[in-house]
Design a protein around this motif. Structure first.
Motif, short mmCIF file in Angstrom:
data_model
loop_
_atom_site.label_atom_id
_atom_site.label_comp_id
_atom_site.label_asym_id
_atom_site.label_seq_id
_atom_site.Cartn_x
_atom_site.Cartn_y
_atom_site.Cartn_z
N GLU A 1 0.83 -0.98 -0.31
CA GLU A 1 -0.09 -0.07 -0.11
C GLU A 1 0.37 1.29 0.29
OE1 GLU A 1 -2.97 2.38 -0.11
OE2 GLU A 1 -3.27 -0.09 -0.51
N GLN B 1 0.80 4.18 -3.23
CA GLN B 1 0.76 5.47 -2.83
C GLN B 1 1.58 6.59 -3.00
OE1 GLN B 1 -1.52 6.74 -0.92
NE2 GLN B 1 -3.16 4.88 -1.62
N THR C 1 1.32 6.35 -7.19
CA THR C 1 0.15 7.10 -7.82
C THR C 1 0.42 9.25 -7.21
OG1 THR C 1 -0.85 7.26 -5.25
CG2 THR C 1 -1.80 5.78 -7.04
N HIS C 2 1.38 9.42 -6.58
CA HIS C 2 1.54 10.44 -6.22
C HIS C 2 2.99 11.10 -6.60
CE1 HIS C 2 -2.06 9.76 -3.68
NE2 HIS C 2 -1.71 11.54 -2.93
N GLU D 1 -6.88 6.42 -9.30
CA GLU D 1 -5.43 6.82 -8.40
C GLU D 1 -4.75 7.87 -8.76
OE1 GLU D 1 -4.72 5.08 -4.66
OE2 GLU D 1 -6.94 3.67 -4.38
N GLU E 1 -5.09 11.87 -8.47
CA GLU E 1 -4.22 12.90 -8.43
C GLU E 1 -3.92 14.11 -9.78
OE1 GLU E 1 -1.41 15.10 -6.12
OE2 GLU E 1 -2.91 13.70 -5.75
#
Length: 235
Positions: free
Chosen positions: A59, A63, A66-67, A99, A103
């Motif tokens: 996870e 993140q 995706t960022h 995702e 963003e």
């Protein structure tokens, strides 16, 4: 130095990436993954998947992908792939894309800088997995992706790719009324666009575009000389 690849280093890495404050320490995370990615893969294969440690590490990497904003972030795609089973990876791909687009939409809404409207890690995923539809969707958010994104988009969407790459050509160059300006500025701009097109999709395709332009303007001798000088046509 040889201890660098021993499993206890991987354990330290996993503890590091699961620490909440690590979200703000992306540089440190990146370096740690670089040093210990081999160990981490080894540990997860020994321990199995679907464990809390595995899921939390997975996870955390999702993140970061995706960022992502920096070119260095592309390595997170490799790190995540290395700890996923084939089924996990297949299931994660659409989630990561969706995702990431959310963003990018947020950044666009906030009118952030042009450079921020890119996600290099998402680009790496699209290219490695040959996600042509996702490449096309990516252009809803960015105007300056890496060249490989265009090539992947062209697999299933060649017309849309041509529209984007050839869109900057002067009015009348390819279609419509014969309104192409007869001056060096216009011809130089055509060369610039065709050079970019050739770098992405190949010289043969660029030469076919140039031949079409010459066919529309057969009496433009300076246009022909300019295209020949740039090697897009033969004299």
């Amino acid at each position: 130095m040889k201890d660098r690849f021993r499993p206890h280093n991987g354990i330290m890495l996993i503890r590091h990436i699961m620490h909440d404050s690590l979200i703000e320490d992306i540089t440190g995370t990146h370096r740690c993954w670089q040093d210990c990615a081999y160990d981490t893969t080894y540990l997860f294969r020994r321990a199995g998947t679907a464990t809390p440690m595995h899921n939390r590490a997975m996870e955390g990497l999702v993140q970061r992908i995706t960022h992502a904003r920096r070119n260095e972030d592309i390595d997170y795609v490799f790190y995540l792939r290395s700890i996923c089973t084939p089924t996990e990876w297949t299931d994660l791909i659409p989630r990561i894309c969706n995702e990431s687009f959310s963003e990018l939409k947020r950044r666009k809404t906030l009118a952030e800088s042009k450079n921020s409207l890119r996600n290099p890690a998402l680009e790496r995923l699209i290219v490695k997995e040959r996600l042509s539809n996702m490449a096309l969707r990516y252009f809803d958010y960015t105007t300056c992706p890496s060249y490989p994104i265009y090539r992947i988009m062209a697999i299933s969407h060649p017309q849309e790719t041509d529209t984007i790459l050839l869109g900057p050509l002067p009015r009348g160059t390819l279609s419509g009324p014969l309104l192409l300006a007869d001056n060096n500025d216009a011809y130089g701009h055509i060369i610039k666009v065709l050079n970019n097109y050739a770098a992405i999709l190949g010289m043969d395709k660029a030469r076919s575009i140039a031949a079409h332009v010459v066919g529309r303007y057969p009496n433009r001798h300076e246009l022909r000389r300019t295209l020949a000088w740039a090697k897009f046509i033969d004299i």
